[in-house]
Design an enzyme around this catalytic site. Structure first.
Site, PDB file in Angstrom:
ATOM      1  CG  HIS A   1      -0.477   0.191   2.527  1.00 25.78           C
ATOM      2  ND1 HIS A   1      -0.122  -0.857   3.342  1.00 25.78           N
ATOM      3  CD2 HIS A   1      -0.259   1.313   3.253  1.00 25.78           C
ATOM      4  CE1 HIS A   1       0.294  -0.386   4.511  1.00 25.78           C
ATOM      5  NE2 HIS A   1       0.222   0.933   4.486  1.00 25.78           N
TER       6      HIS A   1
ATOM      7  CG  ASP B   1       0.355  -4.226   2.788  1.00 25.97           C
ATOM      8  OD1 ASP B   1       0.622  -3.644   1.721  1.00 25.97           O
ATOM      9  OD2 ASP B   1       0.143  -3.621   3.862  1.00 25.97           O
TER      10      ASP B   1
ATOM     11  CD  GLN C   1      -1.303   7.494  13.131  1.00 24.88           C
ATOM     12  OE1 GLN C   1      -0.446   7.273  13.976  1.00 24.88           O
ATOM     13  NE2 GLN C   1      -2.544   7.819  13.424  1.00 24.88           N
ATOM     14  N   GLY C   2       3.099   6.327   9.618  1.00 30.77           N
ATOM     15  CA  GLY C   2       4.430   6.615   9.096  1.00 30.77           C
ATOM     16  C   GLY C   2       5.372   5.429   9.127  1.00 30.77           C
ATOM     17  CG  ASP C   3       6.344   3.375  12.382  1.00 30.93           C
ATOM     18  OD1 ASP C   3       7.372   4.009  12.088  1.00 30.93           O
ATOM     19  OD2 ASP C   3       5.829   3.423  13.513  1.00 30.93           O
ATOM     20  CB  SER C   4       3.005   1.746   6.181  1.00 30.30           C
ATOM     21  OG  SER C   4       1.732   1.638   6.726  1.00 30.30           O
TER      22      SER C   4
END
Length: 278
Positions: free
Chosen positions: A90, A136, A225-228
Site C-alpha cells: 500500500h 501487503d 502512522q508513518g511506519d508502514s
C-alpha cells in the site's frame, strides 16, 4: 464482527507536507492519484512507533524511509539487497514511481547524511488489493547500489520465528502516539509475536498465511502512522513488514504485519532484478 473490524482498521501510512491533505483522506482517494482504482478499503491511512526508544541507524543499517520528490516521509522500508528495498504494497501505490525516493543510512529525518536513491522498478505481490486481505508486500529496485548491510531473509521452513511470545523489534520514523507528533529520528520497540488464534480473535479478517501479529495484550507499544512497510526483525532476520492495525497500541489490538516467511522467495527473486544497467 468482521465488518466492524474492517471499518476501524488503520493502515500504518503517513503522507506529510505538501501531501498533508491526502493523509486525511480515505486510502482509496490517495491511491487514485497514482494508479488504477482498486477495491476501496474503508479505513483512513495511518502508522508509527509508540512506546519505543530512540534507535541508532548503525544497529539497523537496513532500515530506510520513503519520501516523495519533495522529501516528505510517508512510509518505511528495509534493504533486502544492496539495490532493492522491501516495503508494504500500500506504500507502493501512494506516490508515483517517478516521485518515489528511498533514504538510507540516515538516522535523523532532517539530516543530510546517507544516500537518497530513486526507484526504477516497482513490483507488488500480485494478489494485493487491500492490506486487510493480505499480500501487503512490494519490492523497489533502485538506481544504485547502497553501501549498507541488507537484512537477512528467512526461509519458509523457519517457522519457529513465528512462535507466540518470541520477542521481535519494530523500527521506524512514524508517529509516537496515535495521531500525535511525528518522530524526528529512528525509533525502535520490542513486541512479542502473538499467536494466530489470539490475533484472529482480535481481527476477524486475520489470515495466518499472509499476516502475523505482534504486541502486548495491554497495548502501549506498537507501530503507527508513518511506519508502514518498515521492518519487524528478530536479530537481523526480517519476519514482518508493518501493515495495518486498529489505531495504534490499543489493548487487545496488536499490530498486524505482512508475514515475510511466506513471501521470502518472491522478495529474493525480485531483489535480483535490475531496473537499470550499471
Amino acid at each position: 464482527m468482521a465488518k466492524h473490524a474492517r471499518r476501524d482498521r488503520k493502515f500504518r501510512f503517513l503522507l506529510a507536507g505538501a501531501a498533508a491533505v491526502a493523509a486525511s483522506l480515505p486510502v482509496a482517494a490517495v491511491a487514485a492519484t497514482s494508479g488504477p482504482a482498486t477495491t476501496p478499503p474503508a479505513p483512513q491511512v495511518q502508522p508509527r512507533i509508540v512506546g519505543g526508544d530512540q534507535a541508532s541507524i548503525e544497529d539497523y543499517p537496513y532500515a530506510v524511509f520513503l519520501t516523495d520528490a519533495k522529501g516528505n516521509q510517508f512510509c518505511g522500508g528495509v534493504l533486502v539487497s544492496s539495490s532493492a528495498v522491501a516495503t508494504a504494497a500500500h506504500c507502493a501505490s501512494a506516490v508515483s514511481q517517478s516521485d518515489l525516493r528511498v533514504v538510507a543510512g540516515r538516522e535523523e529525518k532532517s539530516g543530510s547524511d546517507g544516500v537518497v536513491a530513486r526507484v526504477v522498478r516497482v513490483w507488488t505481490e500480485p494478489g494485493f488489493t487491500d492490506p486487510g486481505k493480505g499480500d501487503d508486500v512490494a519490492v523497489f529496485n533502485l538506481d544504485r547500489r547502497l553501501p549498507y548491510q541488507p537484512v537477512k531473509l528467512p526461509s519458509q521452513s523457519d517457522t519457529s520465528l513465528y512462535n507466540a511470545g518470541t520477542n521481535a523489534t519494530v523500527v521506524g520514523w512514524g508517529r509516537t502516539s496515535d495521531g500525535g507528533a511525528r518522530a524526528t529520528s529512528l525509533r525502535k520497540a520490542v513486541v512479542p509475536i502473538v499467536s494466530d488464534s489470539s490475533c484472529l480473535s482480535s481481527y476477524g479478517n486475520y489470515d495466518a498465511k499472509s499476516m502475523v501479529c505482534a504486541g502486548y495484550p495491554q497495548g502501549g507499544v506498537d507501530a503507527c502512522q508513518g511506519d508502514s512497510g518498515g521492518p519487524l526483525v528478530e536479530g537481523d532476520t526480517l519476519v514482518g513488514l508493518v501493515s495495518w492495525g486498529d489505531g495504534c497500541a490499543k489493548p487487545g489490538k496488536p499490530g498486524v504485519y505482512a508475514r515475510v516467511g511466506t513471501y521470502a522467495d518472491d522478495i529474493r527473486a525480485q531483489s535480483q532484478q535490475r531496473g537499470l544497467l550499471w
